[in-house]
Design a protein around this motif. Structure first.
Motif, PDB file in Angstrom:
ATOM      1  N   ARG A  39       1.694 -11.311 -51.359  1.00  0.00           N
ATOM      2  CA  ARG A  39       1.119 -11.188 -49.877  1.00  0.00           C
ATOM      3  C   ARG A  39      -0.520 -11.294 -50.020  1.00  0.00           C
ATOM      4  N   LEU A  40      -1.039 -10.628 -51.200  1.00  0.00           N
ATOM      5  CA  LEU A  40      -2.558 -10.700 -51.311  1.00  0.00           C
ATOM      6  C   LEU A  40      -2.782 -12.106 -51.631  1.00  0.00           C
ATOM      7  N   ARG A  41      -2.234 -12.816 -52.207  1.00  0.00           N
ATOM      8  CA  ARG A  41      -2.340 -14.085 -52.647  1.00  0.00           C
ATOM      9  C   ARG A  41      -2.445 -14.985 -51.536  1.00  0.00           C
ATOM     10  N   ALA A  42      -1.271 -15.016 -50.414  1.00  0.00           N
ATOM     11  CA  ALA A  42      -1.335 -15.623 -49.291  1.00  0.00           C
ATOM     12  C   ALA A  42      -2.270 -15.060 -48.270  1.00  0.00           C
ATOM     13  N   GLU A  43      -2.612 -14.250 -48.147  1.00  0.00           N
ATOM     14  CA  GLU A  43      -3.964 -13.692 -47.293  1.00  0.00           C
ATOM     15  C   GLU A  43      -5.305 -14.269 -47.656  1.00  0.00           C
ATOM     16  N   LEU A  44      -5.623 -14.083 -49.064  1.00  0.00           N
ATOM     17  CA  LEU A  44      -6.760 -14.645 -49.346  1.00  0.00           C
ATOM     18  C   LEU A  44      -6.964 -16.271 -49.158  1.00  0.00           C
ATOM     19  N   ALA A  45      -5.366 -16.843 -49.379  1.00  0.00           N
ATOM     20  CA  ALA A  45      -5.493 -18.291 -49.278  1.00  0.00           C
ATOM     21  C   ALA A  45      -5.851 -18.760 -47.662  1.00  0.00           C
ATOM     22  N   ALA A  46      -5.224 -18.058 -46.823  1.00  0.00           N
ATOM     23  CA  ALA A  46      -5.236 -18.088 -45.632  1.00  0.00           C
ATOM     24  C   ALA A  46      -6.708 -17.994 -44.909  1.00  0.00           C
ATOM     25  N   ASP A  47      -7.458 -17.170 -45.512  1.00  0.00           N
ATOM     26  CA  ASP A  47      -8.463 -16.577 -45.088  1.00  0.00           C
ATOM     27  C   ASP A  47      -9.782 -16.791 -46.346  1.00  0.00           C
ATOM     28  N   ALA A  56     -13.871  14.349 -43.994  1.00  0.00           N
ATOM     29  CA  ALA A  56     -13.403  13.581 -45.451  1.00  0.00           C
ATOM     30  C   ALA A  56     -12.209  12.973 -45.466  1.00  0.00           C
ATOM     31  N   VAL A  57     -12.519  11.662 -45.729  1.00  0.00           N
ATOM     32  CA  VAL A  57     -11.432  10.655 -45.503  1.00  0.00           C
ATOM     33  C   VAL A  57     -11.116  10.012 -47.199  1.00  0.00           C
ATOM     34  N   ILE A  58     -10.097  10.187 -47.495  1.00  0.00           N
ATOM     35  CA  ILE A  58      -9.677   9.891 -48.927  1.00  0.00           C
ATOM     36  C   ILE A  58      -8.566   8.496 -48.896  1.00  0.00           C
ATOM     37  N   MET A  59      -8.696   7.656 -49.599  1.00  0.00           N
ATOM     38  CA  MET A  59      -8.083   6.243 -49.337  1.00  0.00           C
ATOM     39  C   MET A  59      -7.706   5.937 -50.921  1.00  0.00           C
ATOM     40  N   ASP A  60      -6.838   4.899 -50.940  1.00  0.00           N
ATOM     41  CA  ASP A  60      -5.942   4.305 -52.246  1.00  0.00           C
ATOM     42  C   ASP A  60      -7.282   3.338 -52.677  1.00  0.00           C
ATOM     43  N   SER A  61      -6.779   3.053 -53.893  1.00  0.00           N
ATOM     44  CA  SER A  61      -7.832   2.094 -54.708  1.00  0.00           C
ATOM     45  C   SER A  61      -7.011   0.512 -54.687  1.00  0.00           C
ATOM     46  N   ASP A  62      -5.908   0.399 -54.349  1.00  0.00           N
ATOM     47  CA  ASP A  62      -5.357  -0.889 -54.211  1.00  0.00           C
ATOM     48  C   ASP A  62      -5.057  -1.694 -53.207  1.00  0.00           C
ATOM     49  N   SER A  63      -5.980  -1.657 -51.796  1.00  0.00           N
ATOM     50  CA  SER A  63      -6.006  -2.073 -50.652  1.00  0.00           C
ATOM     51  C   SER A  63      -7.330  -2.959 -50.583  1.00  0.00           C
ATOM     52  N   PRO A  64      -7.686  -4.092 -51.453  1.00  0.00           N
ATOM     53  CA  PRO A  64      -9.007  -4.493 -51.505  1.00  0.00           C
ATOM     54  C   PRO A  64      -9.211  -5.265 -50.086  1.00  0.00           C
TER      55      PRO A  64
END
Length: 234
Positions: free
Chosen positions: A196-204, A103-111
């Motif tokens: 950081r998310l904005r930059a990541e999505l813009a770069a890729d 069983a693996v549990i993860m967060d909901s805000d690392s899209p």
């Protein structure tokens, strides 16, 4: 081998969701962004083969909301426990008691978490020498924890602090549980992490998170603008 991949989530509510983002965002913006992060995370989980996706939700009456946004393959179960540590432990223990071997549990805000990291988590648990797998966050917490057997001691720590990972590793050592670490990633809790998310999505342009990608341009905060003071006396 049966595997459960669990995500913990709370129903978005204006004024109660992602409060560390307000200001500079309005409560409505913070709530709308979180729903995008959550729904992208649910889609991300469906990219991992050979697992049963499960959403552990809160509050107790939120099942209709989560059923309306979850892909059909998801099982739903309510969160149970007085604090985050108890809720994580109970969700993992419930899955293992249902017959899942891992069983693996993860967060909901690392899209944008790479699905390969989730596959690696289960691969680590396949190893005889690994009892616990952890996905470290840059802020000192973790985005994921996985087990083959329940271990309450791992969650008897002070959560939501910069030493969560350190405390968890120490608890695993004290309980004679051998831990493996995944690559470090991040969750989106602060304005800096939104950027950081904005930059990541813009770069890729090929990066996942379509709902978050569509939402970010509508936010009034821009990269490169100094953050507002957090000094409550000003």
């Amino acid at each position: 081998m049966r595997r459960a991949l669990i995500v913990v989530a709370k129903r978005p509510v204006n004024g109660q969701t992602k409060t560390r983002l307000t200001p500079p965002f309005t409560p409505h913006q913070a709530t709308a962004l979180y729903e995008c992060l959550l729904r992208d995370t649910l889609e991300l989980m469906t990219q991992v083969e050979g697992v049963q996706p499960i959403l552990a939700y809160a509050p107790e009456d939120a099942a209709p909301y989560f059923r309306s946004i979850c892909p059909a393959a998801f099982e739903l179960c309510p969160q149970c426990g007085a604090d985050l540590g108890a809720r994580l432990h109970n969700a993992l223990t419930h899955a293992l008691a249902q017959g899942y071997r891992q069983a693996v549990i993860m967060d909901s805000d690392s899209p944008t978490l790479p699905p390969a990291y989730l596959r690696q988590a289960f691969a680590h648990l396949d190893e005889a020498g690994t009892d616990v797998v952890l996905g470290p966050c840059d802020d000192g917490g973790y985005y994921l924890i996985g087990l083959k057997e329940p271990c309450a001691a791992l969650f008897d720590i002070t959560m939501s602090t910069p030493t969560v990972l350190q405390q968890t590793l120490a608890a695993a050592d004290a309980a004679s549980r051998r831990a493996a670490l995944l690559p470090t990633w991040y969750d989106v809790d602060t304005v800096e992490e939104v950027e950081r998310l904005r930059a990541e999505l813009a770069a890729d342009p090929a990066a996942f998170a379509p709902r978050s990608r569509a939402m970010l341009p509508s936010l009034s905060w821009s990269a490169g603008v100094p953050l507002p003071s957090r000094n409550k006396t000003e």
